[in-house]
Design an enzyme around this catalytic site. Structure first.
Site: not given
Ligand code: HSE
Length: 431
Positions: A18, A141, A206, A210
């Site tokens: 990034v 997005i 993860d 989000k």
């Molecule tokens: N590891 C995440 C994914 C990306 O596979 O979407 C980072 O949040």
């Protein structure tokens, strides 16, 4: 007062995919960025773990800070770009230091905001600073911006999404290649798709981070990651994927957040969704977020959820907003006005898919039916198929019920001694 035209100076901590993506954008397109931002955007200083590493970009024009906290405190940095990662340690310390030093912050760190978003947002707003985090949710997005700005006039009814590309890659590859979970997991690992701790991906953590951020903006509540019911994809077998496909469904690691009469429901779990729906058709590592507002109806956003270009694109959108003077509260309203979330676990009922392996002996099926009946669960379809020597797989689709009723029935089935191994229970989500 005339707007300042001084350059906006960035300090970038973290020079992985990034960070180097941002360097590339600013080196390749400075005029376009300046025209849009109304002022130059420059990198003043950077830091990363290894100064000597060749990252394929020219960093010679930028000062090197010895660590993220030192970078965040530099006088020549206006915006601290945190790409260190992790919900504690240098990421948290440097973000706090940046806010205390009067810097705005742009981050891709979903874990940090999911765990400490409320405190960080309050600190930033008290100091008159902003925290922007478009890159933290669904990569390229622009879902945060959609909720904060374009949909600000709506009461958000429901947010859904496939927000972990790795899990979607694994599930779609299992189906298309007919491969078992373990084999596709190993493939994903070899391709570098998995986080350093793979459980962040396949355990749903993860994606849960989000979802918690989207819920806070959508429902005016404090970020409540602890309130997300989490279930990973590790128990999904190729058999489940085939059975779901036969019934016209696909299995997705699906996030759903909605406000119910009993509180806020947030779930991140593998679900069956109609194969013909936009979510059902989502292939590979792509992400999709579905937003439902009272006035706008349903909006579907689809795109790359990870990778250098998409994630750097999201960071640059935030940086350009700051350069333009756009100042938005972190979660769409002042952090101190966000309500504490009252979480409602599995409040909304749905049909369930159940698959279990039964001992092939008289009365086994009847015991399962009895357990379901006693938990108040009505059976819609039931099928026993593919007998093996002493066992038989059974597939059941229930009428609408709750997860707690399903758990009660499964526990009762287990204690009846007729079930072999772990039953699989998946919600059939209406999307
Ligand atoms: N590891 C995440 C994914 C990306 O596979 O979407 C980072 O949040």
């Amino acid at each position: 007062m005339a707007k300042t035209t001084a350059p906006l100076r960035l300090g970038i901590a973290g020079l992985g995919t990034v960070g180097t993506g941002i360097v590339r954008i600013l080196q390749n397109n400075p005029d376009l960025i300046e025209a849009r931002a109304g002022r130059k955007i420059e990198i003043a200083a950077v830091t990363a773990r290894d100064k000597a590493k060749d990252r394929g970009v020219d960093l010679s024009a930028y000062a090197w800070a010895q660590d993220p906290v030192a970078l965040a405190q530099r006088d020549d940095v206006d915006v601290y770009v945190e790409l260190v990662g992790g919900d504690e340690g240098p990421a948290k310390l440097s973000m706090e230091a940046a806010i205390a030093a009067g810097k705005d912050v742009v981050t891709a760190n979903k874990a940090l905001l999911a765990m400490h978003g409320q405190a960080l947002a309050e600190a930033a707003e008290d100091a008159g600073r902003v925290i922007r985090y478009e890159a933290a949710v669904a990569g390229g997005i622009p879902v945060i911006k959609s909720l904060l700005e374009g949909l600000a006039g709506n009461e958000i009814k429901r947010v859904m999404g496939v927000m972990n590309g790795t899990c979607n890659y694994i599930l779609t590859r299992m189906e298309s290649a007919g491969l078992p979970y373990e084999e596709v997991f190993a493939e994903a690992d070899a391709l570098g798709y998995l986080e350093a701790d793979p459980n962040l991906d396949v355990g749903g953590i993860d994606a849960g981070h989000k979802l918690a951020l989207l819920s806070a903006i959508s429902f005016g509540t404090q970020v409540d990651f602890a309130g997300v019911e989490l279930e990973g994809i590790g128990a999904i077998s190729i058999e489940d994927i085939r059975q779901a496909a036969d019934m016209g469904y696909r299995i997705k690691l699906l996030g759903v957040a909605q406000m119910t009469g009993r509180g806020m429901e947030q779930r991140m779990s593998p679900c069956l969704v109609p194969a013909s729906s936009p979510l059902g058709q989502l292939e590979g590592g792509t992400n999709m977020v579905v937003l439902e507002g009272d006035e706008v109806g349903q909006i579907v956003l689809r795109g790359a959820g990870a990778g250098s270009g998409p994630t750097a694109s999201a960071v640059m959108g935030d940086v350009i907003d700051i350069a333009r003077g756009t100042r938005l509260p972190t979660f769409g309203q002042p952090a101190k006005t966000l309500r504490a979330a009252r979480s409602a676990r599995a409040a909304v009922s749905a049909p369930y898919y159940l698959r279990m392996q039964l001992m092939d002996k008289p009365g086994a099926l009847a015991k399962v039916a009895k357990s379901l009946g006693e938990a108040g669960i009505s059976i819609d379809q039931m099928r026993q198929y593919g007998h093996e020597d002493t066992s038989a797989p059974v597939l059941i689709v229930t009428h609408k019920t709750t997860r707690s009723a399903i758990d009660e029935a499964i526990s009762d089935c287990r204690s009846s001694g007729v079930v072999i191994g772990d039953p699989v229970a998946l919600r059939i989500e209406s999307v």
